[in-house]
Motif scaffolding. Sequence first.
Motif, PDB file in Angstrom:
ATOM      1  N   PHE A  76       0.853  -1.190   0.000  1.00  0.00           N
ATOM      2  CA  PHE A  76       0.000   0.000   0.000  1.00  0.00           C
ATOM      3  C   PHE A  76       0.887   1.237   0.000  1.00  0.00           C
ATOM      4  CE2 PHE A  76      -2.908  -3.191   1.615  1.00  0.00           C
ATOM      5  CZ  PHE A  76      -4.094  -2.862   0.966  1.00  0.00           C
ATOM      6  N   GLN A  77       0.469   2.241  -0.751  1.00  0.00           N
ATOM      7  CA  GLN A  77       1.229   3.475  -0.803  1.00  0.00           C
ATOM      8  C   GLN A  77       0.322   4.674  -0.591  1.00  0.00           C
ATOM      9  OE1 GLN A  77       4.382   4.173  -3.497  1.00  0.00           O
ATOM     10  NE2 GLN A  77       4.823   2.013  -3.893  1.00  0.00           N
ATOM     11  N   ILE A  78       0.851   5.644   0.139  1.00  0.00           N
ATOM     12  CA  ILE A  78       0.159   6.910   0.411  1.00  0.00           C
ATOM     13  C   ILE A  78       0.580   7.927  -0.648  1.00  0.00           C
ATOM     14  CG2 ILE A  78      -0.147   8.769   2.093  1.00  0.00           C
ATOM     15  CD1 ILE A  78      -1.313   6.205   3.098  1.00  0.00           C
ATOM     16  N   PHE A  79      -0.371   8.748  -1.077  1.00  0.00           N
ATOM     17  CA  PHE A  79      -0.042   9.808  -2.038  1.00  0.00           C
ATOM     18  C   PHE A  79      -0.697  11.116  -1.596  1.00  0.00           C
ATOM     19  CE2 PHE A  79      -3.908   7.739  -3.513  1.00  0.00           C
ATOM     20  CZ  PHE A  79      -4.735   8.799  -3.864  1.00  0.00           C
ATOM     21  N   PRO A  80      -0.090  12.248  -1.906  1.00  0.00           N
ATOM     22  CA  PRO A  80      -0.669  13.537  -1.515  1.00  0.00           C
ATOM     23  C   PRO A  80      -1.833  13.919  -2.425  1.00  0.00           C
ATOM     24  CG  PRO A  80       1.339  13.881  -2.764  1.00  0.00           C
ATOM     25  CD  PRO A  80       1.217  12.390  -2.575  1.00  0.00           C
ATOM     26  N   SER A  81      -2.839  14.562  -1.819  1.00  0.00           N
ATOM     27  CA  SER A  81      -4.002  15.016  -2.592  1.00  0.00           C
ATOM     28  C   SER A  81      -4.486  16.346  -2.016  1.00  0.00           C
ATOM     29  CB  SER A  81      -5.122  13.967  -2.557  1.00  0.00           C
ATOM     30  OG  SER A  81      -6.229  14.401  -3.323  1.00  0.00           O
ATOM     31  N   PRO A  82      -3.723  17.418  -2.218  1.00  0.00           N
ATOM     32  CA  PRO A  82      -4.042  18.697  -1.587  1.00  0.00           C
ATOM     33  C   PRO A  82      -5.394  19.283  -1.991  1.00  0.00           C
ATOM     34  CG  PRO A  82      -2.312  18.957  -3.237  1.00  0.00           C
ATOM     35  CD  PRO A  82      -2.494  17.489  -3.028  1.00  0.00           C
ATOM     36  N   SER A  83      -5.879  18.971  -3.189  1.00  0.00           N
ATOM     37  CA  SER A  83      -7.174  19.502  -3.623  1.00  0.00           C
ATOM     38  C   SER A  83      -8.327  18.559  -3.282  1.00  0.00           C
ATOM     39  CB  SER A  83      -7.166  19.760  -5.134  1.00  0.00           C
ATOM     40  OG  SER A  83      -6.212  20.734  -5.469  1.00  0.00           O
ATOM     41  N   GLY A  84      -7.982  17.384  -2.762  1.00  0.00           N
ATOM     42  CA  GLY A  84      -9.000  16.412  -2.386  1.00  0.00           C
ATOM     43  C   GLY A  84      -9.119  16.287  -0.886  1.00  0.00           C
ATOM     44  N   ALA A 134      -4.297   0.927  -7.391  1.00  0.00           N
ATOM     45  CA  ALA A 134      -5.743   0.972  -7.166  1.00  0.00           C
ATOM     46  C   ALA A 134      -6.052   1.766  -5.907  1.00  0.00           C
ATOM     47  CB  ALA A 134      -6.303  -0.443  -7.054  1.00  0.00           C
ATOM     48  N   PRO A 135      -6.349   3.059  -6.040  1.00  0.00           N
ATOM     49  CA  PRO A 135      -6.675   3.874  -4.871  1.00  0.00           C
ATOM     50  C   PRO A 135      -8.024   3.482  -4.255  1.00  0.00           C
ATOM     51  CG  PRO A 135      -6.072   5.227  -6.772  1.00  0.00           C
ATOM     52  CD  PRO A 135      -6.327   3.841  -7.273  1.00  0.00           C
ATOM     53  N   ASP A 136      -8.174   3.772  -3.000  1.00  0.00           N
ATOM     54  CA  ASP A 136      -9.438   3.543  -2.291  1.00  0.00           C
ATOM     55  C   ASP A 136     -10.067   4.891  -1.966  1.00  0.00           C
ATOM     56  OD1 ASP A 136     -11.580   2.702  -0.787  1.00  0.00           O
ATOM     57  OD2 ASP A 136     -10.400   1.540   0.650  1.00  0.00           O
ATOM     58  N   ALA A 137     -11.178   5.218  -2.630  1.00  0.00           N
ATOM     59  CA  ALA A 137     -11.856   6.486  -2.363  1.00  0.00           C
ATOM     60  C   ALA A 137     -12.309   6.591  -0.916  1.00  0.00           C
ATOM     61  CB  ALA A 137     -13.060   6.649  -3.297  1.00  0.00           C
ATOM     62  N   LEU A 138     -12.438   5.444  -0.234  1.00  0.00           N
ATOM     63  CA  LEU A 138     -12.931   5.442   1.145  1.00  0.00           C
ATOM     64  C   LEU A 138     -11.821   5.579   2.183  1.00  0.00           C
ATOM     65  CD1 LEU A 138     -15.672   2.645   0.948  1.00  0.00           C
ATOM     66  CD2 LEU A 138     -15.859   5.091   0.470  1.00  0.00           C
ATOM     67  N   ILE A 163     -13.443  13.364  -4.243  1.00  0.00           N
ATOM     68  CA  ILE A 163     -13.061  12.051  -4.773  1.00  0.00           C
ATOM     69  C   ILE A 163     -12.406  12.211  -6.140  1.00  0.00           C
ATOM     70  CG2 ILE A 163     -13.935   9.854  -5.661  1.00  0.00           C
ATOM     71  CD1 ILE A 163     -16.047   9.881  -3.490  1.00  0.00           C
ATOM     72  N   GLU A 164     -12.990  13.039  -6.990  1.00  0.00           N
ATOM     73  CA  GLU A 164     -12.406  13.287  -8.311  1.00  0.00           C
ATOM     74  C   GLU A 164     -10.996  13.861  -8.186  1.00  0.00           C
ATOM     75  OE1 GLU A 164     -16.623  14.161 -10.687  1.00  0.00           O
ATOM     76  OE2 GLU A 164     -15.438  15.816  -9.846  1.00  0.00           O
ATOM     77  N   ALA A 165     -10.822  14.793  -7.254  1.00  0.00           N
ATOM     78  CA  ALA A 165      -9.492  15.373  -7.042  1.00  0.00           C
ATOM     79  C   ALA A 165      -8.511  14.319  -6.539  1.00  0.00           C
ATOM     80  CB  ALA A 165      -9.585  16.534  -6.054  1.00  0.00           C
ATOM     81  N   ASP A 166      -8.986  13.401  -5.695  1.00  0.00           N
ATOM     82  CA  ASP A 166      -8.119  12.336  -5.197  1.00  0.00           C
ATOM     83  C   ASP A 166      -7.626  11.441  -6.338  1.00  0.00           C
ATOM     84  OD1 ASP A 166      -8.310  13.180  -2.565  1.00  0.00           O
ATOM     85  OD2 ASP A 166      -9.900  11.754  -2.039  1.00  0.00           O
ATOM     86  N   PHE A 167      -8.504  11.121  -7.275  1.00  0.00           N
ATOM     87  CA  PHE A 167      -8.088  10.244  -8.373  1.00  0.00           C
ATOM     88  C   PHE A 167      -7.196  10.984  -9.367  1.00  0.00           C
ATOM     89  CE2 PHE A 167     -11.356   7.385  -6.754  1.00  0.00           C
ATOM     90  CZ  PHE A 167     -10.716   6.162  -6.902  1.00  0.00           C
ATOM     91  N   LEU A 168      -7.407  12.259  -9.557  1.00  0.00           N
ATOM     92  CA  LEU A 168      -6.472  13.046 -10.360  1.00  0.00           C
ATOM     93  C   LEU A 168      -5.084  13.019  -9.715  1.00  0.00           C
ATOM     94  CD1 LEU A 168      -8.614  16.164 -11.341  1.00  0.00           C
ATOM     95  CD2 LEU A 168      -7.517  14.593 -12.944  1.00  0.00           C
ATOM     96  N   ALA A 169      -5.055  13.180  -8.386  1.00  0.00           N
ATOM     97  CA  ALA A 169      -3.779  13.160  -7.663  1.00  0.00           C
ATOM     98  C   ALA A 169      -3.129  11.780  -7.741  1.00  0.00           C
ATOM     99  CB  ALA A 169      -4.005  13.562  -6.205  1.00  0.00           C
ATOM    100  N   ALA A 170      -3.948  10.724  -7.658  1.00  0.00           N
ATOM    101  CA  ALA A 170      -3.416   9.359  -7.736  1.00  0.00           C
ATOM    102  C   ALA A 170      -2.793   9.101  -9.099  1.00  0.00           C
ATOM    103  CB  ALA A 170      -4.520   8.347  -7.454  1.00  0.00           C
TER     104      ALA A 170
END
Length: 300
Positions: A76-84, A134-138, A163-170
């Motif tokens: 599992f990996q963590i990624f930054p999502s400043p807009s999410g 495979a990111p987890d929106a939850l 959620i959309e911002a999170d997937f863009l960041a992913a």
Amino acid sequence: MKQVRKPYSKHSIPQQAFDWYDDYAHGRMDRRTFLSRLATLSVMGFSVPSLLGGLTPDYAQAEQVSFNDPAIKASFQIFPSPSGHGEGRGYWVAPTGTTETRPGVLVVHENRGLNPYIKDVARRLAKAGFVAFAPDALYPVGGYPGNDDAGRDLQRNLSRHKIEADFLAAASFLKGHSATTSKTGAVGFCFGGYMVNYLVAAGKNLLDAGVVFYGTPAAEELQNNINTPLLIHLAGLDERVNSSWPSYESKLRQLKADFEMHEYEGANHGFHNDSTARYSPGDAELAWQRTLAFFDRHLR
């Protein structure tokens, strides 16, 4: 001893039960109404528990690639999502036995979080030589809860914009990772199919290929931005999603977009998901081989 009835197979479940399940799973019917409608099939000899057993996922029966497979390594990996939601977390699966970079493929789940089926899809991609993420929106609310009904409720109550911002960041995280090449694709199922359509419209030059399994288009005001090759899989019996296709196809043709669409006659929404009776093995395998060939063509 009490006899337990096995779940019905795809071929014995009436089509209206599949249609009601689709309405229930996508928030257009509450659980009480769904169960009441299933109960009306009792006059035809169907029991509600067995119908539910066929319609709802049995993830223990669906694994195709073990997480212990020596050809892959999962973490599992963590990624930054400043807009999410600030940060996200995803299931990262890469081929073993080499240090060379590989094309990355973002895997986007359905409307219930990162369930075992989507993890298995990520492992299948890694077995095919891609780095899958495979990111987890939850993740912001504790992650996939182990139950699809609870997962749907959690995802429904999260901000769609975040959620959309999170997937863009992913996708950006995957594209810029030291383990991947500059070529990045995405594949998504149901909600994930919508998300792939969104990413190719909102993330300019972010993706090099997108594969949509029975997903609706992005908002019309974003569609003019599409310049990414698309492969679209539609289920022949999926009236809800298919009703959005004619106008989307017209827009893609107007844009002279690079796309191809395949409709699988007689298949239900979710036909690639091998954990329920909606699974159509022949259609799923054909769609998957087309998907791998599409990624090979655009990402290798």
